[in-house]
Design a protein around this motif. Structure first.
Motif, mmCIF file in Angstrom:
data_model
loop_
_atom_site.group_PDB
_atom_site.id
_atom_site.type_symbol
_atom_site.label_atom_id
_atom_site.label_comp_id
_atom_site.label_asym_id
_atom_site.label_seq_id
_atom_site.Cartn_x
_atom_site.Cartn_y
_atom_site.Cartn_z
ATOM 1 N N ALA A 138 65.191 9.737 -68.626
ATOM 2 C CA ALA A 138 64.670 10.396 -69.801
ATOM 3 C C ALA A 138 65.462 11.250 -70.339
ATOM 4 O O ALA A 138 65.454 11.647 -71.655
ATOM 5 N N ASP A 139 66.854 11.649 -69.951
ATOM 6 C CA ASP A 139 67.556 12.624 -70.409
ATOM 7 C C ASP A 139 68.872 12.036 -70.968
ATOM 8 O O ASP A 139 69.679 12.528 -71.854
ATOM 9 N N TYR A 140 69.182 10.800 -70.636
ATOM 10 C CA TYR A 140 70.619 10.100 -70.873
ATOM 11 C C TYR A 140 70.546 8.842 -71.502
ATOM 12 O O TYR A 140 69.545 8.126 -71.378
ATOM 13 N N GLU A 141 71.617 8.451 -72.227
ATOM 14 C CA GLU A 141 71.691 7.117 -72.827
ATOM 15 C C GLU A 141 73.444 6.853 -72.595
ATOM 16 O O GLU A 141 74.047 7.665 -72.532
ATOM 17 N N PRO A 142 73.695 5.463 -72.571
ATOM 18 C CA PRO A 142 75.024 5.147 -72.509
ATOM 19 C C PRO A 142 75.633 5.534 -73.773
ATOM 20 O O PRO A 142 75.107 5.879 -74.918
ATOM 21 N N VAL A 143 77.118 6.078 -73.723
ATOM 22 C CA VAL A 143 77.652 6.366 -75.130
ATOM 23 C C VAL A 143 77.906 5.031 -75.644
ATOM 24 O O VAL A 143 77.406 3.859 -75.463
ATOM 25 N N ALA A 144 78.300 5.083 -77.011
ATOM 26 C CA ALA A 144 78.227 4.049 -78.265
ATOM 27 C C ALA A 144 79.159 2.814 -77.645
ATOM 28 O O ALA A 144 80.196 3.056 -77.057
ATOM 29 N N ASP A 145 78.288 1.734 -77.484
ATOM 30 C CA ASP A 145 78.941 0.207 -77.346
ATOM 31 C C ASP A 145 79.216 0.220 -75.823
ATOM 32 O O ASP A 145 79.792 -0.845 -75.392
ATOM 33 N N GLU A 146 78.759 1.161 -75.047
ATOM 34 C CA GLU A 146 78.971 0.860 -73.550
ATOM 35 C C GLU A 146 78.050 0.303 -72.966
ATOM 36 O O GLU A 146 76.631 0.323 -73.226
ATOM 37 N N LYS A 147 78.566 -0.851 -72.286
ATOM 38 C CA LYS A 147 77.388 -1.541 -71.306
ATOM 39 C C LYS A 147 77.319 -0.962 -69.967
ATOM 40 O O LYS A 147 78.648 -0.723 -69.561
ATOM 41 N N PRO A 148 76.411 -1.014 -69.070
ATOM 42 C CA PRO A 148 76.371 -0.367 -67.979
ATOM 43 C C PRO A 148 77.033 -1.291 -66.841
ATOM 44 O O PRO A 148 76.883 -2.517 -67.043
ATOM 45 N N PRO A 149 77.312 -0.494 -65.866
ATOM 46 C CA PRO A 149 77.929 -1.528 -64.569
ATOM 47 C C PRO A 149 76.649 -1.860 -64.060
ATOM 48 O O PRO A 149 75.537 -1.570 -64.135
ATOM 49 N N LEU A 150 76.906 -3.057 -63.230
ATOM 50 C CA LEU A 150 75.696 -3.865 -62.683
ATOM 51 C C LEU A 150 75.889 -4.107 -61.255
ATOM 52 O O LEU A 150 76.995 -4.415 -60.749
ATOM 53 N N MET A 151 74.769 -3.655 -60.518
ATOM 54 C CA MET A 151 74.948 -3.759 -58.841
ATOM 55 C C MET A 151 73.846 -4.938 -58.624
ATOM 56 O O MET A 151 72.827 -4.672 -58.796
ATOM 57 N N VAL A 152 74.664 -5.954 -57.961
ATOM 58 C CA VAL A 152 73.792 -7.117 -57.517
ATOM 59 C C VAL A 152 73.471 -6.530 -56.012
ATOM 60 O O VAL A 152 74.355 -6.498 -55.166
ATOM 61 N N ILE A 153 72.397 -6.786 -55.438
ATOM 62 C CA ILE A 153 71.861 -6.803 -54.129
ATOM 63 C C ILE A 153 71.377 -7.934 -53.584
ATOM 64 O O ILE A 153 70.442 -8.625 -54.150
ATOM 65 N N GLY A 154 71.862 -8.431 -52.420
ATOM 66 C CA GLY A 154 71.354 -9.628 -51.637
ATOM 67 C C GLY A 154 70.570 -9.012 -50.281
ATOM 68 O O GLY A 154 71.180 -8.295 -49.760
ATOM 69 N N HIS A 155 69.282 -9.327 -50.353
ATOM 70 C CA HIS A 155 68.197 -8.898 -49.399
ATOM 71 C C HIS A 155 68.761 -9.623 -48.079
ATOM 72 O O HIS A 155 69.584 -10.537 -47.803
ATOM 73 N N GLY A 156 68.365 -8.924 -47.105
ATOM 74 C CA GLY A 156 68.625 -9.266 -45.544
ATOM 75 C C GLY A 156 67.831 -10.635 -44.977
ATOM 76 O O GLY A 156 66.967 -10.792 -45.788
ATOM 77 N N GLY A 157 68.282 -10.690 -44.028
ATOM 78 C CA GLY A 157 67.059 -11.851 -43.435
ATOM 79 C C GLY A 157 68.076 -13.113 -42.718
ATOM 80 O O GLY A 157 68.377 -12.906 -41.561
ATOM 81 N N PRO A 158 68.751 -13.977 -43.583
ATOM 82 C CA PRO A 158 68.295 -14.259 -45.168
ATOM 83 C C PRO A 158 66.843 -14.582 -45.357
ATOM 84 O O PRO A 158 66.784 -14.835 -46.787
ATOM 85 N N THR A 159 66.228 -15.112 -44.347
ATOM 86 C CA THR A 159 64.851 -15.486 -44.671
ATOM 87 C C THR A 159 63.894 -14.282 -44.830
ATOM 88 O O THR A 159 63.267 -13.896 -44.235
ATOM 89 N N GLY A 160 64.025 -13.926 -46.246
ATOM 90 C CA GLY A 160 63.432 -12.660 -46.576
ATOM 91 C C GLY A 160 62.813 -12.878 -48.017
ATOM 92 O O GLY A 160 63.048 -13.802 -48.612
ATOM 93 N N MET A 161 62.431 -11.593 -48.612
ATOM 94 C CA MET A 161 62.302 -11.535 -50.148
ATOM 95 C C MET A 161 62.472 -10.263 -50.626
ATOM 96 O O MET A 161 62.010 -9.306 -50.075
ATOM 97 N N ALA A 162 62.875 -10.251 -51.874
ATOM 98 C CA ALA A 162 63.035 -9.097 -52.559
ATOM 99 C C ALA A 162 61.797 -8.857 -53.299
ATOM 100 O O ALA A 162 61.099 -9.764 -53.763
ATOM 101 N N THR A 163 61.207 -7.633 -53.441
ATOM 102 C CA THR A 163 59.976 -7.518 -54.043
ATOM 103 C C THR A 163 59.999 -6.248 -55.238
ATOM 104 O O THR A 163 61.203 -5.826 -55.198
ATOM 105 N N SER A 164 59.221 -6.176 -56.059
ATOM 106 C CA SER A 164 59.383 -5.288 -57.236
ATOM 107 C C SER A 164 58.814 -3.896 -56.905
ATOM 108 O O SER A 164 58.512 -3.120 -57.869
ATOM 109 N N THR A 165 58.191 -3.696 -55.586
ATOM 110 C CA THR A 165 57.847 -2.349 -55.083
ATOM 111 C C THR A 165 58.928 -1.144 -55.481
ATOM 112 O O THR A 165 59.834 -1.504 -55.239
#
Length: 645
Positions: free
Chosen positions: A394-421
């Motif tokens: 609510a208080d911040y936004e990226p500086v001009a022309d900045e794209k954010p870093p991305l964190m990719v998460i692989g769930h455990g299991g591997p027979t499992g499922m990521a959810t949106s909760t």
């Protein structure tokens, strides 16, 4: 007219957030095993502030009471993953105590009293057989000194006596007594299968002396996975099977198996833990169930007469567990702006009452990132699924022309499922300006058996390809910074992380939480439940050696060139510390920036509040240092070897 609040432009990763590591640790109270007993609702709740202890709670009227106070820890150790640690009937509760493996009994509001032997005998998934003054459940016997324990279905008398009812298979689950107590159904399977590959559903009559007679196979086999057998009020056996490629509901009546609602959707999930319930009977004519389509859950009522499925309006997109008694439904559920909560729904009035929340105090919605469900192209013409969380504060936004870093998460299991909760652990990152991609790679559940089996023989390949493809796809869309791509994962997701960094030059840094690095070592150290899992995920034992060498990151440390941080519980029996230590030593010797955080008293998954705080803050510090982002003074430094000051 009020002018809009102007956000402060600041580099991604430096944004001040009310979602601190302390808030994440204090706010997350795991909820599990909801049960109904008349008008009373029972459930288990984790207490991170009490070293991860799990307690038993009861809601009666408007009053909530703790029935298993400290030092009791309501957990089972069967299959190591446990579950099914509690049962209730007519005001009496039975539960497994983690410290001594004994079953304890609570009558009314009384104190817990020991009932079973415990020690080398572990119990789970037990159901009361009141007419015979006993419980019937799964027992795991570690007393023989064999390489692996013996699993059986056992009767545990209220007087402490024990009688084995069924043996001979490697694994058992879900013993369920018919309403009249005259028949018992159960699931079993054998090595090398996991229960989501192939199980058998058996049925036997209960003789007058309590033994089982006339046992017969009802359904299942090597290529059919059956979960959650249940009896209807009139005594008709129901179950969930994936014989069509989707976990659908069936009934067994008069010797005939019949589908209730054929559909390309999932009405069940993989048996990782005992006692999970995804459907229940409102009456003989109606089932209340969870229906999962493309990884999103819906609550529905199913007519047993004509198979009509009618959605029930709820705010939830993940329903983890539910129980039904008449017009009352109790469920554990969540959504993108709703952390996992226990709710009671009155089907007659539609009234929904929240009884417990995993997070009592939620941040303002302005600091929450609402995920987008995406489907994107991956390797070899496949498509993968994921939830993308853009940065939000609510208080911040990226500086001009900045794209954010991305964190990719692989769930455990591997027979499992990521959810949106809603998960504060995810919002911890997005509220600081780091985007998150939570990937349901090939092999995940919630998308049918063909998608689940895409990982058969391909662990460390398909899951990695889908994580890599997701990061590239978001970068191609101009949503994230291609030069600041991160990957993290725990357990099986740790293998995905390590393989992605070893075999692909896409991610710039990574974090492994008790991750698998040596597949051969995993086999050698694995507990019974997963001791043959790699035959499905990697290769049969006859071909395993060559494939293990090829896939195991521990054999390819020369290809690891990106900074990494490792987190490891020293009491982990599923992925023991040497799996991390060898990797850390190899990176250390090769001059690659590396940090290693060990945690005493933690096993496979961290439960203590101070452990959660320490690991989150250490991981954030690590990324900020690696990318040269200014570090807040309040963040404790972490020793990173081979990284210039």
């Amino acid at each position: 007219m009020t002018a809009p609040i102007r956000k402060l432009a600041a580099p991604c990763g430096t944004w001040t957030s009310p979602i601190s590591a302390q808030v994440v640790a204090a706010g997350a109270s795991p909820l599990s095993q909801v049960m109904l007993d008349g008008a009373d609702v029972y459930w288990l709740a984790g207490r991170a502030s009490e070293a991860g202890r799990t307690t038993l709670l009861r809601q009666r009227g408007d009053q909530t009471r703790e029935l298993a106070p400290a030092p009791f820890n309501v957990r089972s150790r069967v299959h190591e993953y446990g579950g099914g640690a509690c049962a209730v009937a007519r005001g009496t509760v039975w539960f497994s105590h983690f410290a001594d493996n004994r079953i304890y009994r609570i009558d009314g509001d009384g104190a817990p009293q020991p009932m079973s032997a415990g020690g080398d005998l572990r119990y789970a998934d037990f159901v009361p057989d009141a007419a015979r003054a006993r419980l019937v459940g799964v027992r795991e016997d570690h007393s023989a000194g064999a390489a692996y324990p013996a699993n059986t279905i056992c009767a545990i008398g209220f007087d402490g006596s024990e009688t084995v009812l069924v043996d001979g298979n490697d694994f058992y689950a879900a013993p369920r007594l018919s309403p009249d107590g005259r028949r018992l159904a159960w699931l079993c399977w054998d090595h090398p299968r996991m229960p989501w590959q192939g199980t058998e559903l058996w049925l036997a009559d209960v003789a007058d002396d309590g033994t089982l007679v006339n046992g017969r196979l009802v359904a299942g086999g090597a290529d059919e996975s059956i979960v959650q057998p249940e009896w209807s009020p009139a005594g008709v056996l129901h179950f969930v099977s994936d014989r069509t490629g989707w976990w659908n509901l069936y009934r067994f009546d008069a010797g005939v198996v019949a589908p209730l609602c054929p559909r390309e959707a999932e009405f069940g999930g993989p048996h990782w833990t005992f006692g999970v319930s995804m459907y229940g009977f409102r009456s003989e004519l109606e089932i209340v169930c969870t229906c999962i389509e493309e990884g999103v859950s819906k609550l529905a009522r199913l007519s047993t007469a004509d198979g009509t499925l009618q959605p029930l309006d709820t705010p939830y997109q993940e329903i983890r567990e539910l129980r039904v008694a008449g017009d009352t439904v109790a469920l554990l559920a969540g959504a993108p702006t709703i952390a996992l909560e226990l709710a009671r729904i009155d089907l007659g009035t539609g009234l929904r009452t929240v009884l417990a929340r995993s997070i009592e105090q939620l941040p303002d919605t302005g600091y929450l990132s609402v995920p987008q469900s995406i489907r994107y192209p991956s390797a070899n013409g496949r498509h993968a699924y994921a939830f993308y969380y853009p940065p939000s504060n609510a208080d911040y936004e990226p500086v001009a022309d900045e794209k954010p870093p991305l964190m990719v998460i692989g769930h455990g299991g591997p027979t499992g499922m990521a959810t949106s909760t809603l998960k504060l652990a995810t919002q911890f990152w997005t509220s600081r300006g780091i985007a998150v991609l939570d990937v349901n790679y090939g092999g995940s559940t919630g998308f049918g058996r063909a998608y689940r089996d895409a990982l058969a023989g391909q662990w460390g390949v398909v899951d990695v390809e889908d994580c890599v493809a997701g990061a590239r796809w978001l970068a191609d869309q101009g949503l994230v910074d291609r030069e600041r791509l991160l990957i993290r994962g725990g357990s099986a997701g740790g293998l995905t992380t390590l393989c992605a960094l070893a075999f692909h030059d896409v991610f710039k840094a990574g974090a492994s939480y008790y991750g698998v690095s040596d597949l051969a070592g995993l086999d050698a150290d694995s507990h019974k439940f997963e001791s043959h899992y790699n035959e499905y995920l990697i290769a049969p034992k006859a071909q395993a050696d060559a494939v293990y060498r090829q896939r195991s990151p521990i054999n390819h440390t020369d290809k690891l060139k990106r900074p990494m941080i490792f987190f490891q519980g020293l009491d982990d029996k599923v992925v023991p510390p040497p799996q991390s230590e060898v990797m850390v030593n190899a990176l250390r010797a090769r001059g690659v920036p590396v940090a290693y955080i060990t945690l005493e008293g933690e096993g496979h998954g961290f439960r203590k509040a101070d452990s959660i705080v320490r690991t989150l803050e250490a991981e954030l510090y690590f990324y900020l240092r690696v990318f040269g982002i200014p570090i807040p003074q309040a963040l404790a430094p972490v020793e990173i070897e081979n990284l210039p000051a």
